[in-house]
Design an enzyme around this catalytic site. Sequence first.
Site, PDB file in Angstrom:
ATOM      1  N   SER A 587      -4.260 -39.859 -17.619  1.00 13.70           N
ATOM      2  CA  SER A 587      -3.132 -40.736 -17.344  1.00 13.70           C
ATOM      3  C   SER A 587      -1.898 -40.223 -18.082  1.00 13.70           C
ATOM      4  O   SER A 587      -1.509 -39.082 -17.898  1.00 13.70           O
ATOM      5  CB  SER A 587      -3.501 -42.164 -17.750  1.00 13.70           C
ATOM      6  N   ASP A 680      -7.242 -43.458  -6.608  1.00 18.63           N
ATOM      7  CA  ASP A 680      -6.345 -43.842  -7.697  1.00 18.63           C
ATOM      8  C   ASP A 680      -5.063 -44.443  -7.124  1.00 18.63           C
ATOM      9  O   ASP A 680      -4.334 -43.783  -6.395  1.00 18.63           O
ATOM     10  CB  ASP A 680      -6.027 -42.609  -8.553  1.00 18.63           C
ATOM     11  N   HIS A 712      -8.495 -44.728 -10.973  1.00 18.56           N
ATOM     12  CA  HIS A 712      -7.682 -44.126 -12.030  1.00 18.56           C
ATOM     13  C   HIS A 712      -8.490 -43.799 -13.284  1.00 18.56           C
ATOM     14  O   HIS A 712      -8.262 -42.774 -13.927  1.00 18.56           O
ATOM     15  CB  HIS A 712      -6.533 -45.070 -12.374  1.00 18.56           C
TER      16      HIS A 712
END
EC number: 3.4.19.1
Length: 737
Positions: A587, A680, A712
């Site tokens: 991320s 995601d 994600h």
Amino acid sequence: MERQVLLSEPEEAAALYRVLSRQPALSAACLGPDVTTQYGGRYRTVHTEWTQRDLERMENIRFCRQYLVFHDEDSVVFAGPAGSSVETRGELLSRESPSGTLKAVLRKAGGTGPGEEKQFLEVWEKNRKLKSFNLSALEKHGPVYEDDCFGCLSWSHSETHLLYVAEKKRPKAESFFQTKALDVSAGEDETARPKKPDQAVKGDQFVFYEDWGESMVSKSTPVLCVLDVESGNISVLEGVPENVSPGQAFWAPGDTGVVFVGWWHEPFRLGIRFCTNRRSALYYVDLTGGKYELLSDDSLAISSPRLSPDQCRIVYLRYPSLVPHHQCSQLCLYDWYTKVTSVVVDIVPRQLGENFSGIYCSLLPLGCWSADSQRVVFDSAQRSRQDLFVVDTQTGSVTSLTAGGSGGSWKLLTIDQDLMVAQFSTPSLPPSLKVGFLPPAGKEQSVSWVSLEEAEPIPDIHWGIRVLQPPPEQENAQYAGLDFEAILMQPGSPSDKTQVPMVVMPHGGPHSSFVTAWMLFPAMLCKMGFAVLLVNYRGSTGFGQDSILSLPGNVGQQDVKDVQFAVEQVLREERFDTGRVALMGGSHGGFLSCHLIGQYPETYGACVARNPVTNIASMMGSTDIPDCAKSCRCVVEAGFPYSNDCLPDLSVWADMLDKSPIKYIPQVKTPLLLMLGQEDRRVPFKQGIEYYRALKARSVPVRLLLYPKSTHALSEVEVESDSFMNAVLWLRTHLGT
């Protein structure tokens, strides 16, 4: 001298992963009623829920275990398990009634195909199932929400009704050219005729329904539902404002109505997972008149309202700004009878010495009140630790319940009648389950903790916290004097530290943090011979509001320089192998990893990036959080105001691109392993594809793993295990064994 051997064969890493991944994680706990034995002894049952990876079934299994805690009102006399662990299949939610005599369970059953899975709401009494309601067959609403954002399962104080949140029932839709089935049930002498059609809307079968983004797919329009346990009748509550989506609901004092949080969904929905900044307010709906009442400021964001045991007051978290996505919060108190709201704990701009640095939890535990309805207990990040705190709602004084301990991190699972159930862990110690009584006011620092389930420490993992002060040239002019921290894990007693490789892991968010708790991947790497550096750069939670506010507008610069400064200082002090340094981040941590291999290509010999943001500008139109979010800095994190009704001008687009890792592609030479989740919604996988193609065009070693059904977090057991093994092999290939 020969380099330290990390692993000789992949099978060794797989065997180690199999062992360490068996460590279970606590997910919930609740306390049963106080029972007095025939001999005068008193005890309570602790019901705990755990999750564990099952590599044979490639899924996370859930199981429960019960414990008995004998006590004398203010101290634990004896505590221990009551029976073995039992797997719980299909349970989505469960809640005991206020008296503890009944238990409600939301369960899924049936097939795995579309429309095959059903939901049942069960009511249990002692050793039997008292009631079972097929919610899917009743067709009063869509699927029940089981998440911790909107979801709830709440008994009325009278224990006659259950409150929950479900998807609003959608009207049936059909094609303009739908052929009607004939009614063949008519008598032989009657001509077959078309069946009476359902009230289907023609041409609406492809209407787009917005959802709430990452991990909230198919959750669009929640409604409040009440089940009458005796009659089985289900009512969908009316009176909720049309412009908000309700959730986190509970029964008002006297069961006169329902209190809930309402999130604005106009003009459109934004991703809500990990985003506590979504505009929301506290509401009350009267059950008789069906009218709503606003109980809080409706221009901010709130979370997790909790009713006191005496049913007189409600505490909740309030966020002072709709940006950034997570920040320091206020603890507010609403008096049910005077209708007055007060701030019990305010925002902390900056921590002074060892003082309290603010509240950073996204949810208060369901059980957080003391027995006298005066104090509230919660856990929160404090720099690189997570501690338990108690606050006096009358004076506003905050006291740590776990200060001065061994340096690990705590999580409160529940408190009831002053008996606390908590989790404790460290980077080298998997979660342990503990209980203890909340001492009287003024003596809170004297908690005596008793272990119900003690984990075995993992040997040969040493760890500590490093405090880092940015050099003068890297100071933030608006927020000068901020420091930051990093957690350093290293293998125990290496023969020569200069042969130890290091993996650098910046966290995601960006407004989150690493705390000194158990983490599987860092522990695995450390056991394999790596030092692991977990960096809480400026902008991390737990360091005061000023630290958080220092980052928007400076992503790709301040956070990148903080990580690089931490790496250089630790390498200098610890004398690790400077030729074998790698990056691993997901991320926003992947965003930073890609930045670092572009801005400091000589430092890093390998990189692993999981769902990284690579081009802020190109992601803005496809992410579920274009404002500011967990892993992308589209507008706010890039330093610009966000508005729902306008598009950035050319200068803003240019600046977003300028702050993106893809800008530094020409300098990248570090071998990169990309891991992307095809489902995601936060950082769409095309971000990674864009970066992958740019590196391929320049003949930089790059490999891409695309997980078709993963989201994600890449947290599914099959995906998580595969991604770790591939990461290990990538490091082994490019750093050497």
